[in-house]
Write a protein that holds these residues in place. Structure first.
Motif, PDB file in Angstrom:
ATOM      1  N   ALA A   9      63.673  94.496  27.630  1.00 52.77           N
ATOM      2  CA  ALA A   9      62.668  94.175  26.607  1.00 52.77           C
ATOM      3  C   ALA A   9      62.810  92.727  26.142  1.00 52.77           C
ATOM      4  CB  ALA A   9      62.805  95.133  25.432  1.00 52.77           C
ATOM      5  N   ARG A  10      64.040  92.278  25.923  1.00 50.03           N
ATOM      6  CA  ARG A  10      64.260  90.878  25.535  1.00 50.03           C
ATOM      7  C   ARG A  10      63.809  89.957  26.662  1.00 50.03           C
ATOM      8  NH1 ARG A  10      64.560  86.581  22.042  1.00 50.03           N
ATOM      9  NH2 ARG A  10      66.144  85.073  22.700  1.00 50.03           N
ATOM     10  N   TYR A  21      60.033  89.700  26.777  1.00 49.97           N
ATOM     11  CA  TYR A  21      59.531  88.809  25.731  1.00 49.97           C
ATOM     12  C   TYR A  21      59.678  87.343  26.141  1.00 49.97           C
ATOM     13  CZ  TYR A  21      59.361  85.971  21.541  1.00 49.97           C
ATOM     14  OH  TYR A  21      59.062  84.964  20.657  1.00 49.97           O
ATOM     15  N   LEU A  22      60.841  86.963  26.640  1.00 57.18           N
ATOM     16  CA  LEU A  22      61.085  85.570  27.000  1.00 57.18           C
ATOM     17  C   LEU A  22      60.204  85.128  28.169  1.00 57.18           C
ATOM     18  CD1 LEU A  22      64.990  85.471  26.764  1.00 57.18           C
ATOM     19  CD2 LEU A  22      63.359  84.441  25.158  1.00 57.18           C
ATOM     20  N   VAL A  23      60.214  85.896  29.251  1.00 57.46           N
ATOM     21  CA  VAL A  23      59.495  85.514  30.469  1.00 57.46           C
ATOM     22  C   VAL A  23      57.993  85.493  30.247  1.00 57.46           C
ATOM     23  CG1 VAL A  23      58.962  86.256  32.831  1.00 57.46           C
ATOM     24  CG2 VAL A  23      61.324  86.288  32.017  1.00 57.46           C
ATOM     25  N   GLU A  24      57.502  86.438  29.426  1.00 56.73           N
ATOM     26  CA  GLU A  24      56.060  86.564  29.227  1.00 56.73           C
ATOM     27  C   GLU A  24      55.544  85.721  28.068  1.00 56.73           C
ATOM     28  OE1 GLU A  24      53.942  88.117  31.065  1.00 56.73           O
ATOM     29  OE2 GLU A  24      55.175  89.385  32.356  1.00 56.73           O
ATOM     30  N   SER A  25      56.442  84.990  27.384  1.00 60.89           N
ATOM     31  CA  SER A  25      55.970  84.166  26.262  1.00 60.89           C
ATOM     32  C   SER A  25      56.461  82.731  26.413  1.00 60.89           C
ATOM     33  CB  SER A  25      56.405  84.781  24.921  1.00 60.89           C
ATOM     34  OG  SER A  25      57.810  84.747  24.741  1.00 60.89           O
ATOM     35  N   ILE A  26      57.538  82.374  25.738  1.00 55.53           N
ATOM     36  CA  ILE A  26      57.940  80.969  25.645  1.00 55.53           C
ATOM     37  C   ILE A  26      58.364  80.379  26.983  1.00 55.53           C
ATOM     38  CG2 ILE A  26      60.272  81.645  24.916  1.00 55.53           C
ATOM     39  CD1 ILE A  26      58.327  78.410  23.997  1.00 55.53           C
ATOM     40  N   ALA A  60      70.670  86.681  31.368  1.00 60.40           N
ATOM     41  CA  ALA A  60      70.837  88.046  31.870  1.00 60.40           C
ATOM     42  C   ALA A  60      69.593  88.892  31.571  1.00 60.40           C
ATOM     43  CB  ALA A  60      72.078  88.687  31.246  1.00 60.40           C
ATOM     44  N   ALA A  61      68.990  88.665  30.392  1.00 60.40           N
ATOM     45  CA  ALA A  61      67.792  89.411  30.021  1.00 60.40           C
ATOM     46  C   ALA A  61      66.616  89.044  30.913  1.00 60.40           C
ATOM     47  CB  ALA A  61      67.458  89.146  28.554  1.00 60.40           C
ATOM     48  N   MET A  62      66.447  87.765  31.188  1.00 62.52           N
ATOM     49  CA  MET A  62      65.354  87.324  32.046  1.00 62.52           C
ATOM     50  C   MET A  62      65.502  87.887  33.456  1.00 62.52           C
ATOM     51  SD  MET A  62      65.161  83.368  30.709  1.00 62.52           S
ATOM     52  CE  MET A  62      64.244  82.797  32.135  1.00 62.52           C
ATOM     53  N   ILE A  63      66.719  87.874  33.984  1.00 59.70           N
ATOM     54  CA  ILE A  63      66.958  88.406  35.330  1.00 59.70           C
ATOM     55  C   ILE A  63      66.681  89.908  35.361  1.00 59.70           C
ATOM     56  CG2 ILE A  63      68.738  88.834  37.068  1.00 59.70           C
ATOM     57  CD1 ILE A  63      69.993  86.137  36.226  1.00 59.70           C
TER      58      ILE A  63
END
Length: 351
Positions: free
Chosen positions: A83-84, A87-92, A181-184
């Motif tokens: 989920a984190r 959020y990162l990949v699909e936004s900022i 790690a969250a993005m991966i």
């Protein structure tokens, strides 16, 4: 990054775009003075005339823009990796702005999310954004987490090849280990798309790597330090300063003039126009010095300039509209901390 070489047409495009920017930024200074003082002693106006002047003044001064989009909640917690990462990949971070398939009009193609093949053509290279879906044949499905992280931070593919620009390796090095790690984790969760992407071609020497190996964990930036976290969002994750900082002779960002803009991007995403990176410093006329917080937010999220013009869709507005209210406030705080500075449009190389 590298020093762009432009034709005479590039010089003309830069000049025209700069003129548009200057014209838009200078409009406020050309507004008539509504104070009613013309020098000397003025006669007292009659009530009808005063009412007319007051109405004209109200008409000449538009209401301040209020940023009123629906509330966007904070990012999911760091321990919810997928989920984190989403959020990162699909936004900022906006990975899909380059890595998602587009048609001949530069529009996203449904079902080709993160499947690559967006082409960036420059005099010294033709870069094809790779497929970063978990497809094992044409994507990164058989890469290890460590190989994906090394590619993002250091520009080295799983087979040891050095990857070339315009990937923001120098900025992504500073992404925290937890966020990486969250993005991966999220990229492993997106649908796999089997799509072969041509190899990029570089007519320039590439370095052995884009920096020293990152061998130690990269710590999180505490949100309690608002300015530091705003910089983290804008510099490391969003790499806004990659486009909006002029290049130095060493082909890297001239961070003595961070945010001054003036980098030219010819024909991005297959469009028939070129984009000139804007000045986002606190310069009163060339930059954002006269802009309100809400006007800056509108430009980031909706691609609308202070004067109501639509900004060119080179920026990832489709992704930035998902940035949380909390993070958007911090990005604006950081941008408003950039000292006034200016840069010149890129010079053309004589043919």
């Amino acid at each position: 990054m590298f020093i762009h070489r432009y034709s005479q047409l590039g010089r003309l495009l830069a000049g025209c775009l700069l003129a548009m920017v200057l014209a838009a930024c200078s409009q406020d200074s050309e507004m008539p003075d509504s104070s009613g003082e013309a020098g000397g002693e003025a006669a007292a106006p009659d009530s009808e005339g005063a009412a007319g002047d007051e109405a004209a003044a109200e008409e000449a001064e538009p209401e301040a823009y209020v940023f009123d989009r629906p509330f966007v909640p904070p990012s999911p917690p760091a321990n919810d990796l997928v989920a984190r990462g989403e959020y990162l990949v699909e936004s900022i971070v906006g990975c899909g702005n380059c890595h998602s398939g587009r048609d001949e009009n530069g529009e996203f193609v449904e079902g080709q999310e993160y499947a690559g093949n967006f082409v960036i053509a420059e005099p010294v290279f033709t870069a094809n954004a790779p497929n970063i879906t978990p497809d094992p044949e044409t994507g990164i499905g058989d890469w290890t987490d460590e190989e994906i992280e090394r590619a993002i931070r250091e520009g080295i593919a799983s087979d040891g090849r050095v990857m070339g620009p315009p990937m923001a390796f120098a900025y992504y090095r500073d992404i925290s280990s937890n966020d990486m790690a969250a993005m991966i984790a999220y990229l492993r969760a997106v649908p796999a798309v089997n799509r072969v992407v041509p190899e990029s071609e570089f007519n320039m020497p590439l370095p052995p790597a884009w920096g020293e190996p990152v061998t130690e964990p990269v710590p999180d930036i505490p949100r309690s330090d608002r300015l530091a976290y705003g910089r983290y969002l804008s510099h490391a994750l969003g790499h806004c300063t990659q486009c909006h900082t002029p290049l130095a002779e060493e082909s890297v960002g001239d961070f003595s003039r961070i945010g001054s803009g003036m980098n030219l991007y010819p024909l991005p995403f297959g469009y028939d126009w070129s984009a000139l990176a804007a000045n986002i410093t606190q310069h009163e006329t060339l930059g954002l010095g006269a802009w309100t917080d809400d006007e800056i937010k509108r430009a980031i999220v909706y691609g609308i300039s202070r004067d109501g013009r639509e900004l060119l869709p080179f920026m990832g507005f489709d992704f930035y509209e998902r940035i949380s209210d909390e993070d958007l406030d911090l990005i604006v705080e950081y941008v408003k901390s950039l000292p006034p500075s200016e840069a010149e449009p890129p010079a053309a190389e004589e043919e």
